[in-house]
Design a protein around this motif. Structure first.
Motif, PDB file in Angstrom:
ATOM      1  N   GLU A 170       0.825  -1.218   0.000  1.00 57.18           N
ATOM      2  CA  GLU A 170       0.000   0.000   0.000  1.00 57.18           C
ATOM      3  C   GLU A 170       0.857   1.264   0.000  1.00 57.18           C
ATOM      4  OE1 GLU A 170      -2.652  -0.545   3.330  1.00 57.18           O
ATOM      5  OE2 GLU A 170      -4.028  -1.752   2.121  1.00 57.18           O
ATOM      6  N   LYS A 171       1.905   1.220  -0.808  1.00 54.64           N
ATOM      7  CA  LYS A 171       2.754   2.393  -1.008  1.00 54.64           C
ATOM      8  C   LYS A 171       2.323   3.080  -2.305  1.00 54.64           C
ATOM      9  CE  LYS A 171       5.858   1.414   2.313  1.00 54.64           C
ATOM     10  NZ  LYS A 171       6.376   2.304   3.362  1.00 54.64           N
ATOM     11  N   PRO A 172       2.070   4.381  -2.284  1.00 55.74           N
ATOM     12  CA  PRO A 172       1.660   5.055  -3.519  1.00 55.74           C
ATOM     13  C   PRO A 172       2.760   5.026  -4.572  1.00 55.74           C
ATOM     14  CG  PRO A 172       2.090   6.647  -1.770  1.00 55.74           C
ATOM     15  CD  PRO A 172       2.135   5.297  -1.132  1.00 55.74           C
ATOM     16  N   LEU A 173       2.367   4.716  -5.799  1.00 59.07           N
ATOM     17  CA  LEU A 173       3.301   4.679  -6.921  1.00 59.07           C
ATOM     18  C   LEU A 173       2.811   5.664  -7.974  1.00 59.07           C
ATOM     19  CD1 LEU A 173       4.833   1.548  -8.633  1.00 59.07           C
ATOM     20  CD2 LEU A 173       3.983   3.460  -9.975  1.00 59.07           C
ATOM     21  N   TYR A 174       3.617   6.685  -8.220  1.00 56.70           N
ATOM     22  CA  TYR A 174       3.256   7.720  -9.184  1.00 56.70           C
ATOM     23  C   TYR A 174       4.107   7.574 -10.440  1.00 56.70           C
ATOM     24  CZ  TYR A 174       0.865   9.870  -5.243  1.00 56.70           C
ATOM     25  OH  TYR A 174       0.030  10.102  -4.176  1.00 56.70           O
ATOM     26  N   LEU A 175       3.452   7.713 -11.578  1.00 57.36           N
ATOM     27  CA  LEU A 175       4.122   7.643 -12.871  1.00 57.36           C
ATOM     28  C   LEU A 175       4.179   9.057 -13.438  1.00 57.36           C
ATOM     29  CD1 LEU A 175       5.241   5.352 -14.698  1.00 57.36           C
ATOM     30  CD2 LEU A 175       3.067   5.438 -15.932  1.00 57.36           C
ATOM     31  N   SER A 176       5.380   9.594 -13.559  1.00 57.14           N
ATOM     32  CA  SER A 176       5.576  10.960 -14.038  1.00 57.14           C
ATOM     33  C   SER A 176       5.902  10.921 -15.530  1.00 57.14           C
ATOM     34  CB  SER A 176       6.717  11.623 -13.257  1.00 57.14           C
ATOM     35  OG  SER A 176       6.909  12.952 -13.677  1.00 57.14           O
ATOM     36  N   VAL A 177       4.959  11.392 -16.355  1.00 53.27           N
ATOM     37  CA  VAL A 177       5.126  11.257 -17.802  1.00 53.27           C
ATOM     38  C   VAL A 177       4.586  12.476 -18.546  1.00 53.27           C
ATOM     39  CG1 VAL A 177       5.151   8.743 -17.941  1.00 53.27           C
ATOM     40  CG2 VAL A 177       2.968   9.930 -17.890  1.00 53.27           C
ATOM     41  N   SER A 178       5.202  12.756 -19.686  1.00 53.90           N
ATOM     42  CA  SER A 178       4.689  13.774 -20.599  1.00 53.90           C
ATOM     43  C   SER A 178       3.833  13.091 -21.660  1.00 53.90           C
ATOM     44  CB  SER A 178       5.850  14.536 -21.254  1.00 53.90           C
ATOM     45  OG  SER A 178       6.786  13.636 -21.819  1.00 53.90           O
ATOM     46  N   ARG A 179       3.016  13.865 -22.354  1.00 60.03           N
ATOM     47  CA  ARG A 179       2.023  13.294 -23.265  1.00 60.03           C
ATOM     48  C   ARG A 179       2.649  12.585 -24.464  1.00 60.03           C
ATOM     49  NH1 ARG A 179      -3.020  14.094 -22.193  1.00 60.03           N
ATOM     50  NH2 ARG A 179      -3.615  13.426 -24.289  1.00 60.03           N
ATOM     51  N   ASP A 180       3.869  12.949 -24.833  1.00 63.89           N
ATOM     52  CA  ASP A 180       4.493  12.296 -25.982  1.00 63.89           C
ATOM     53  C   ASP A 180       4.882  10.850 -25.690  1.00 63.89           C
ATOM     54  OD1 ASP A 180       7.602  12.643 -25.060  1.00 63.89           O
ATOM     55  OD2 ASP A 180       6.424  14.426 -24.623  1.00 63.89           O
ATOM     56  N   LYS A 181       4.746  10.410 -24.419  1.00 69.78           N
ATOM     57  CA  LYS A 181       4.998   9.005 -24.082  1.00 69.78           C
ATOM     58  C   LYS A 181       3.793   8.115 -24.401  1.00 69.78           C
ATOM     59  CE  LYS A 181       8.895  10.045 -21.888  1.00 69.78           C
ATOM     60  NZ  LYS A 181       8.950   9.943 -20.418  1.00 69.78           N
ATOM     61  N   LEU A 182       2.651   8.722 -24.722  1.00 65.86           N
ATOM     62  CA  LEU A 182       1.445   7.945 -24.994  1.00 65.86           C
ATOM     63  C   LEU A 182       1.529   7.312 -26.378  1.00 65.86           C
ATOM     64  CD1 LEU A 182      -1.307  10.373 -23.636  1.00 65.86           C
ATOM     65  CD2 LEU A 182      -0.375   8.347 -22.515  1.00 65.86           C
ATOM     66  N   LEU A 183       1.332   6.012 -26.438  1.00 66.34           N
ATOM     67  CA  LEU A 183       1.356   5.301 -27.709  1.00 66.34           C
ATOM     68  C   LEU A 183      -0.030   5.306 -28.346  1.00 66.34           C
ATOM     69  CD1 LEU A 183       3.518   2.179 -26.798  1.00 66.34           C
ATOM     70  CD2 LEU A 183       4.116   3.925 -28.481  1.00 66.34           C
ATOM     71  N   THR A 184      -0.102   5.780 -29.579  1.00 66.93           N
ATOM     72  CA  THR A 184      -1.335   5.658 -30.343  1.00 66.93           C
ATOM     73  C   THR A 184      -1.467   4.213 -30.822  1.00 66.93           C
ATOM     74  OG1 THR A 184      -0.225   6.167 -32.424  1.00 66.93           O
ATOM     75  CG2 THR A 184      -1.078   8.039 -31.138  1.00 66.93           C
ATOM     76  N   GLN A 185      -2.609   3.886 -31.421  1.00 62.88           N
ATOM     77  CA  GLN A 185      -2.780   2.540 -31.945  1.00 62.88           C
ATOM     78  C   GLN A 185      -1.723   2.240 -32.999  1.00 62.88           C
ATOM     79  OE1 GLN A 185      -5.162   0.748 -30.333  1.00 62.88           O
ATOM     80  NE2 GLN A 185      -4.171  -1.009 -31.289  1.00 62.88           N
ATOM     81  N   GLU A 186      -1.413   3.241 -33.833  1.00 68.18           N
ATOM     82  CA  GLU A 186      -0.366   3.054 -34.834  1.00 68.18           C
ATOM     83  C   GLU A 186       0.993   2.901 -34.161  1.00 68.18           C
ATOM     84  OE1 GLU A 186       1.367   5.125 -38.928  1.00 68.18           O
ATOM     85  OE2 GLU A 186       0.105   6.294 -37.555  1.00 68.18           O
ATOM     86  N   GLY A 187       1.228   3.701 -33.133  1.00 66.44           N
ATOM     87  CA  GLY A 187       2.506   3.628 -32.431  1.00 66.44           C
ATOM     88  C   GLY A 187       2.741   2.282 -31.780  1.00 66.44           C
ATOM     89  N   ILE A 188       1.672   1.683 -31.259  1.00 62.03           N
ATOM     90  CA  ILE A 188       1.788   0.370 -30.627  1.00 62.03           C
ATOM     91  C   ILE A 188       2.311  -0.665 -31.612  1.00 62.03           C
ATOM     92  CG2 ILE A 188       0.435  -1.538 -29.654  1.00 62.03           C
ATOM     93  CD1 ILE A 188      -1.323   0.582 -28.300  1.00 62.03           C
ATOM     94  N   SER A 189       1.925  -0.530 -32.881  1.00 63.77           N
ATOM     95  CA  SER A 189       2.357  -1.510 -33.885  1.00 63.77           C
ATOM     96  C   SER A 189       3.858  -1.424 -34.153  1.00 63.77           C
ATOM     97  CB  SER A 189       1.579  -1.299 -35.189  1.00 63.77           C
ATOM     98  OG  SER A 189       1.932  -0.075 -35.812  1.00 63.77           O
ATOM     99  N   TYR A 190       4.475  -0.279 -33.851  1.00 62.96           N
ATOM    100  CA  TYR A 190       5.917  -0.131 -34.052  1.00 62.96           C
ATOM    101  C   TYR A 190       6.711  -0.459 -32.793  1.00 62.96           C
ATOM    102  CZ  TYR A 190       5.250   2.229 -38.541  1.00 62.96           C
ATOM    103  OH  TYR A 190       4.924   2.520 -39.840  1.00 62.96           O
ATOM    104  N   TYR A 191       6.055  -0.374 -31.650  1.00 67.98           N
ATOM    105  CA  TYR A 191       6.786  -0.521 -30.386  1.00 67.98           C
ATOM    106  C   TYR A 191       7.186  -1.971 -30.136  1.00 67.98           C
ATOM    107  CZ  TYR A 191       8.188  -0.156 -25.551  1.00 67.98           C
ATOM    108  OH  TYR A 191       8.929  -0.202 -24.402  1.00 67.98           O
ATOM    109  N   HIS A 192       8.416  -2.189 -29.752  1.00 69.05           N
ATOM    110  CA  HIS A 192       8.822  -3.495 -29.234  1.00 69.05           C
ATOM    111  C   HIS A 192      10.074  -3.349 -28.380  1.00 69.05           C
ATOM    112  CE1 HIS A 192      11.444  -3.539 -32.892  1.00 69.05           C
ATOM    113  NE2 HIS A 192      12.261  -4.208 -32.105  1.00 69.05           N
ATOM    114  N   VAL A 193      10.223  -4.265 -27.448  1.00 68.72           N
ATOM    115  CA  VAL A 193      11.374  -4.277 -26.549  1.00 68.72           C
ATOM    116  C   VAL A 193      12.488  -5.088 -27.199  1.00 68.72           C
ATOM    117  CG1 VAL A 193      12.221  -4.963 -24.279  1.00 68.72           C
ATOM    118  CG2 VAL A 193       9.904  -4.040 -24.524  1.00 68.72           C
TER     119      VAL A 193
END
Length: 260
Positions: A200-223
């Motif tokens: 029960e420790k708060p976890l905050y994700l600090s992000v700018s909007r350009d980190k959001l993957l669109t549906q098209e972006g998801i198709s390019y993303y891979h680890v």
């Protein structure tokens, strides 16, 4: 250096945060805007950093609008929006910090770093707990950056992460990509997020909007699979090395996404 050389350097960078990698990608786009076709620049960026949402989004903007607008104009416009969103994330994240807090962060997010520096500049005194961040050791780099400006730092091996979490009040991390169901961050974040939920420790994700993957972006993303020699060198015969820098973490484990 050639475009190929610059893209290779961008691909090999295992220390810079996502915002810094975006700046490097933008620098490449601007450098070759007048001499290399837009499509070639975009494809090069997509190939170099398929694990960074902000770079993917910049490349897709170049691909989408290159016939109507020059690469330089597209890149400057993208950076302008990024800087506004980055500043918002930094400001909102810095407000979460209070004097006396023990803050745990993992890896080296340039957004989180900027927020810690901002909070410290406002006179808030807190301690930051870090682990080394193998194999890139970016946690050690972050420890130096924070200590250089007088922020109290506790650092240990990655195996100390669970113990540090028990000591800390809050977890603040960044992300390299955020999708509808998962965000992606340094391998080890999934365990940290699961334990944060359990304790029960708060976890905050600090992000700018350009980190959001669109549906098209998801198709390019891979680890990417990184060289096994970063873990053990030489790799013994019969040994398979797992060396992925990033992993998927359910967004449901996050207390709040800050900056969006």
């Amino acid at each position: 250096m050639s475009l190929k050389d610059d893209l290779a350097a961008l691909s090999a960078d295992s220390v810079s945060g996502a915002a810094e990698l975006l700046q490097k990608a933008a620098t490449i786009a601007l450098k070759y805007a007048e001499t290399v076709p837009a499509g070639e620049i975009a494809e090069g960026l997509l190939s170099a950093r398929p694990d960074m949402a902000s770079v993917i989004n910049l490349a897709l903007e170049i691909k989408k609008h290159a016939g109507m607008t020059g690469v330089a104009e597209i890149t400057w416009a993208f950076l302008h929006e990024h800087r506004k969103s980055f500043a918002r994330a930094v400001n909102e994240t810095s407000k979460l910090l209070e004097s006396g807090m023990k803050v745990l962060t993992y890896s080296r997010s340039s957004t989180v770093l900027a927020a810690l520096l901002e909070a410290s500049s406002r006179g808030k005194s807190f301690s930051v707990y870090l682990t080394e961040g193998r194999p890139g050791m970016e946690g050690i780099n972050l420890a130096r950056e924070l200590s250089n400006v007088g922020i109290s730092v506790v650092i240990g091996p990655d195996s100390a992460l669970a113990g540090f979490l028990k000591e800390c009040d809050v977890v603040i991390i960044g992300a390299d990509a955020v999708g509808p169901e998962y965000f992606y961050n340094k391998t080890g974040t999934l365990g940290l997020a699961l334990l944060s939920k359990a304790l029960e420790k708060p976890l905050y994700l600090s992000v700018s909007r350009d980190k959001l993957l669109t549906q098209e972006g998801i198709s390019y993303y891979h680890v990417r699979e990184m060289p096994g020699e970063e873990i053990i060198s030489p790799v013994p015969e019969g040994v398979t090395v797992f060396n992925r820098y990033f992993e998927a973490v359910p967004v449901g484990l996050v207390t709040r996404m800050v900056g969006l």
